[in-house]
Design an enzyme around this catalytic site. Structure first.
Site, PDB file in Angstrom:
ATOM      1  N   VAL A   7       1.093  -1.111  -0.183  1.00 28.73           N
ATOM      2  CA  VAL A   7      -0.161  -0.128  -0.301  1.00 28.73           C
ATOM      3  C   VAL A   7       0.776   1.259  -0.191  1.00 28.73           C
ATOM      4  O   VAL A   7       1.431   1.735   1.162  1.00 28.73           O
ATOM      5  CB  VAL A   7      -0.885   0.253   1.374  1.00 28.73           C
ATOM      6  CG1 VAL A   7      -1.653   1.447   1.312  1.00 28.73           C
ATOM      7  CG2 VAL A   7      -1.816  -0.917   1.263  1.00 28.73           C
ATOM      8  N   HIS A 225       8.250  -5.947  21.425  1.00 29.91           N
ATOM      9  CA  HIS A 225       6.998  -5.230  21.190  1.00 29.91           C
ATOM     10  C   HIS A 225       6.486  -3.831  20.596  1.00 29.91           C
ATOM     11  O   HIS A 225       6.773  -3.207  22.340  1.00 29.91           O
ATOM     12  CB  HIS A 225       5.629  -6.527  23.313  1.00 29.91           C
ATOM     13  CG  HIS A 225       6.548  -7.194  22.759  1.00 29.91           C
ATOM     14  ND1 HIS A 225       6.594  -8.214  23.429  1.00 29.91           N
ATOM     15  CD2 HIS A 225       6.575  -7.948  21.462  1.00 29.91           C
ATOM     16  CE1 HIS A 225       6.650  -9.334  23.728  1.00 29.91           C
ATOM     17  NE2 HIS A 225       6.768  -9.631  22.340  1.00 29.91           N
ATOM     18  N   ASN A 259      -0.754  -2.767  17.521  1.00 34.96           N
ATOM     19  CA  ASN A 259       0.345  -2.590  18.877  1.00 34.96           C
ATOM     20  C   ASN A 259       0.017  -0.891  19.177  1.00 34.96           C
ATOM     21  O   ASN A 259       0.286  -0.634  20.287  1.00 34.96           O
ATOM     22  CB  ASN A 259       1.201  -2.906  18.933  1.00 34.96           C
ATOM     23  CG  ASN A 259       1.722  -5.428  19.221  1.00 34.96           C
ATOM     24  OD1 ASN A 259       0.274  -4.681  19.306  1.00 34.96           O
ATOM     25  ND2 ASN A 259       2.467  -5.149  18.937  1.00 34.96           N
ATOM     26  N   THR A 271       0.065  -8.597  21.751  1.00 39.34           N
ATOM     27  CA  THR A 271      -0.449  -8.165  20.908  1.00 39.34           C
ATOM     28  C   THR A 271      -2.495  -9.337  21.619  1.00 39.34           C
ATOM     29  O   THR A 271      -3.024  -8.448  19.873  1.00 39.34           O
ATOM     30  CB  THR A 271      -0.097 -10.004  20.344  1.00 39.34           C
ATOM     31  OG1 THR A 271       0.963  -9.958  20.041  1.00 39.34           O
ATOM     32  CG2 THR A 271      -0.859 -10.543  18.564  1.00 39.34           C
TER      33      THR A 271
END
Ligand SMILES: Cc1cc2nc3c(=O)[nH]c(=O)nc-3n(C[C@H](O)[C@H](O)[C@H](O)COP(=O)(O)OP(=O)(O)OC[C@H]3O[C@@H](n4cnc5c(N)ncnc54)[C@H](O)[C@@H]3O)c2cc1C
Length: 294
Positions: A7, A225, A259, A271
């Site tokens: 995209v 994370h 996240n 998650t």
């Protein structure tokens, strides 16, 4: 679903998103894909880069970057102390059972969760027959029959506008999207929590056996994370990108996922939280679309 497709831009008409421009990475042909609703869920760094590249730039976009820091160490379990809990026969049976699936490097994972105020960190303890790194065969704890635990505390990174990803309009990355620079630093209060976690880890490890890798702080980013870069908030006050249903402030039909939405500090895997937020956002999106088409 389209494979090998990037995209490139979110297209819009004022505050209404009309679709996306995509590029087939094999042919480099670009195509406009119209949409009633666009959901950007391209990870906590690349998700904010797309609105940025499309001229959608809420002040909080890319800011308030967090992760949870990791203080980790490895302990060889003490045979004398462990044999008060498990008999030699039981250990032998467990080792035989584990040997049936030698490809699985971790025998068990246990956690002590975050709780405030007494335990504002969370612990993950992974048991295995072998250390997670090659241990010198001459090391006194090499070949320990009782095995090893790799223990890590997750420590909060409190959201601050100073931490984030900066996108460069002039310098493009290998995909010709805005290049990224991470701006990120630990504060004194975070250093204190890291010190607290290191002390806790030392105490817990010494209770179980002997350290074969001392407690240490992993480098920034090691948790993998990454959060906060498209954070949700209660009000459109420049400290958040999306409302509590993941809809980008000021746009009728642009939703973000992943996240990056998590607005607060955490100490563990994000998650499941993101999935819960996505379920709530998806339900709202269905309602919004149904309402729009009525
Ligand atoms: C090694 C590792 C271990 C992990 N272990 C755990 C764990 O044990 N527990 C846990 O809770 N979490 C774990 N995580 C984190 C977990 O992977 C993430 O929380 C989760 O994948 C986030 O989901 P997401 O959909 O937001 O992003 P992603 O899974 O990263 O998906 C984003 C997708 O968007 C695509 N994309 C990006 N830009 C574009 C673009 N312009 N056009 C088209 N596509 C694009 C990417 O190719 C990717 O497929 C781990 C992460 C790593 C790296």
């Amino acid at each position: 679903m389209r494979d090998l497709t990037l995209v490139r831009r979110i297209e819009r008409d004022g505050t209404r998103v009309t679709g996306v421009t995509v590029e087939d990475l094999r042919t480099h042909e670009q195509e406009f894909v119209p949409a009633d609703l666009v959901v950007v869920a391209a990870d906590a760094f690349r998700s904010p880069s797309l609105p940025w590249a499309s001229g959608i730039r809420p002040r909080a976009l890319g800011r308030y970057l967090t992760e949870h820091h990791v203080v980790i160490g490895t302990v060889a379990l003490d045979g004398e102390r462990m044999s008060r809990l498990v008999t030699d026969d039981e250990l032998g049976r467990e080792l035989a059972r584990r040997a049936q699936n030698p490809a699985d490097p971790v025998g068990a994972v246990n956690r002590i969760p975050f709780s405030e105020p007494d335990h504002p960190i969370s612990l993950q303890v992974m048991y295995a027959e072998n250390p997670p790194f090659p241990l010198d065969p001459e090391h006194p704890a090499a070949g320990n029959r009782w095995g090893y635990v790799n223990m890590g505390y997750g420590v909060r990174k409190h959201p601050r506008v100073e931490d984030g990803v900066r996108f460069d309009d002039d310098e493009l990355d290998y995909r010709a999207l805005p290049n990224m620079t991470i701006e990120y630093a630990l504060t004194d209060s975070e250093d204190e929590e890291i010190e607290f976690a290191t002390g806790m880890l030392r105490r817990a490890g010494n209770a179980l056996g002997t350290f074969v890798a001392d407690p240490r702080l992993l480098p920034n980013g090691s948790s993998l994370h990454y959060m906060g870069t498209m954070r949700m908030g209660e009000a459109d006050d420049d400290t958040s990108v999306a409302d509590p249903y993941s809809r980008v402030w000021g746009y009728e039909n642009l939703v973000v996922g992943g996240n990056g939405l998590i607005p607060t500090a955490n100490t563990m895997n994000p998650t499941l939280t993101s999935v819960a937020l996505a379920v709530r956002g998806a339900r709202q999106a269905v309602e919004d679309l149904t309402h729009a088409s009525a």
